[in-house]
Design an enzyme around this catalytic site. Structure first.
Site, PDB file in Angstrom:
ATOM      1  N   HIS A 126       0.838  -1.210   0.000  1.00  0.00           N
ATOM      2  CA  HIS A 126       0.000   0.000   0.000  1.00  0.00           C
ATOM      3  C   HIS A 126       0.868   1.254   0.000  1.00  0.00           C
ATOM      4  O   HIS A 126       2.081   1.213   0.257  1.00  0.00           O
ATOM      5  CB  HIS A 126      -0.942   0.011   1.207  1.00  0.00           C
ATOM      6  CG  HIS A 126      -0.244   0.139   2.531  1.00  0.00           C
ATOM      7  ND1 HIS A 126       0.044   1.348   3.118  1.00  0.00           N
ATOM      8  CD2 HIS A 126       0.213  -0.816   3.389  1.00  0.00           C
ATOM      9  CE1 HIS A 126       0.634   1.157   4.282  1.00  0.00           C
ATOM     10  NE2 HIS A 126       0.751  -0.157   4.475  1.00  0.00           N
ATOM     11  N   CYS A 136       3.948  -4.529   6.402  1.00  0.00           N
ATOM     12  CA  CYS A 136       3.479  -4.237   5.053  1.00  0.00           C
ATOM     13  C   CYS A 136       4.641  -3.855   4.140  1.00  0.00           C
ATOM     14  O   CYS A 136       5.747  -3.577   4.600  1.00  0.00           O
ATOM     15  CB  CYS A 136       2.461  -3.102   5.078  1.00  0.00           C
ATOM     16  SG  CYS A 136       0.932  -3.521   5.944  1.00  0.00           S
TER      17      CYS A 136
END
Length: 397
Positions: free
Chosen positions: A325, A343
């Site tokens: 992301h 992430c």
């Protein structure tokens, strides 16, 4: 000497003796007489009707009800459920038999009435109640990808079947689930738990593959009184191969389209205390805007490390909170150090490009992150197992 008088007695007429003999002979050969008589079959017996269904009073609903006629032909057969709806069936061309052509329901009484006619106009009508089995529980199979028109996925997408009841007879379940890939590719089911089984090919799906899945579990005994609740089907198409290779040593993610390098992106992965898992990850969800909350994995308000933030161009690569992301806050570290909670962080331009080109079933391979291997039970850690170990998870030889 005096002569003795002899009285002469007239003998019985010879015809009388013959008559008696004739009567005796007649009685001995008469078909209506006693012992030794030979019965004769009626030239036109009444027809006989048989109604059968294997299973006694616990008939499997996939077993057809069968009706047959002897010494005659069936003229009518009706099978009705408790609401009065007739069950569909088919008659043999010569009228000698009939059988249901649709599956029955569980735990249901079916009333069967059949009539047959003989050659001399004699008819026979037979009635019978057929009862289908009562499962202890019915297991419903949910599917991933979700069955819908136009399913289009990446080369890493596994087929996932999740049951709402534990499956003891795994072999029976596997035998009832068929996967057809065009072009053909070796593949296997592997059980993740007693309620979940996945199917994947030996290697990533070939781009352009058409996959058809038939889940024929209705009426299947899955063990401990659990039966399949329903049949289901799933069809999907595998699009071009999109594979991202994220390397913790170079802090770069290289993008390959059908095996050809197309782009490189600076990244920041999980920091030392929350490292990104290594191994092949598969994208399972994508959201333009996604609220990330550490409380979803146990770190809640008031605890060290708690966070709740909105992130953009978010694509989930595991259920352990790992996404690819955009993260404006880590742009300075992207390409040089790992600072995330697990992430893969990108800047806005790269995140938007990645979001536009990568989707469900596409692959992100992580190396040199310092993290443990992605567990096979995580969504989707299927590719973390080598082929021989994956196949060992099947209930079939």
């Amino acid at each position: 000497m005096q002569r003795r008088k002899v009285r002469l007695i007239p003998s019985r007429p010879i015809f009388a003796v013959l008559a008696v003999g004739a009567v005796v002979g007649l009685n001995a050969c008469s078909p209506s007489g006693g012992a030794g008589s030979v019965p004769t079959k009626s030239p036109d017996p009444a027809p006989v009707v048989d109604i059968t269904a294997a299973g006694g009073d616990q008939v499997n609903p996939t077993t057809p009800i069968e009706v047959s006629a002897h010494d005659g032909k069936l003229t009518s057969v009706t099978v009705t459920n408790p609401s009065g709806k007739q069950v569909q069936g088919a008659m043999a061309g010569d009228g000698s038999g009939w059988r249901t052509t649709e599956v029955l329901g569980y735990d249901t009484d079916y009333e069967v009435t059949a009539t047959a006619a003989g050659k001399a106009g004699k008819t026979t009508t037979q009635h019978k109640t057929i009862h289908t089995l009562t499962p202890k529980a019915k297991a419903y199979p949910s599917l991933i990808p979700v069955p819908k028109s136009g399913n289009d996925v990446g080369v890493g997408q596994p087929i996932v079947v999740r049951f709402d009841h534990a499956i003891k007879n795994r072999a029976a379940a596997e035998r009832a689930m068929q996967v057809t890939a065009t072009p053909d590719q070796p593949g296997s089911w592997s059980w993740i738990s007693n309620k979940e089984v996945h199917y994947r090919p030996k290697d990533y799906w070939k781009p352009g593959t058409q996959v058809s899945v038939k889940i024929n579990l209705y009426g299947v005994d899955l063990g401990d009184g659990v039966y399949g609740e329903t049949d289901r089907t799933l069809d999907f198409h595998v699009h071009d191969a999109w594979v991202a290779k994220a390397d913790g040593n170079t802090e770069q993610m290289q993008i390959f389209h059908n095996g050809q390098f197309v782009r490189a992106m600076p990244i920041s992965m999980g920091k030392d205390i929350t490292p990104t898992h290594v191994g092949a990850h598969v994208i399972s969800d994508k959201q333009q805007k996604y609220t990330m909350d550490s409380c979803t994995y146990g770190v809640c308000p008031g605890q060290p490390g708690y966070y709740r933030t909105d992130e953009f161009f978010a694509e989930r690569i595991s259920n352990d909170g790992e996404f690819v992301h955009e993260n404006p806050a880590s742009v300075a570290q992207q390409g040089s150090s790992n600072v995330s909670h697990g992430c893969i962080n990108l800047d806005q331009d790269n995140a938007a490009w990645f979001f536009q080109n990568f989707g469900l079933g596409d692959v992100v391979e992580v190396t040199n992150s310092g993290g443990p291997p992605l567990p096979v039970w995580d969504t989707y850690g299927d590719w973390s197992l080598p082929w021989d170990k994956w196949k060992a998870g099947s209930a079939l030889p």
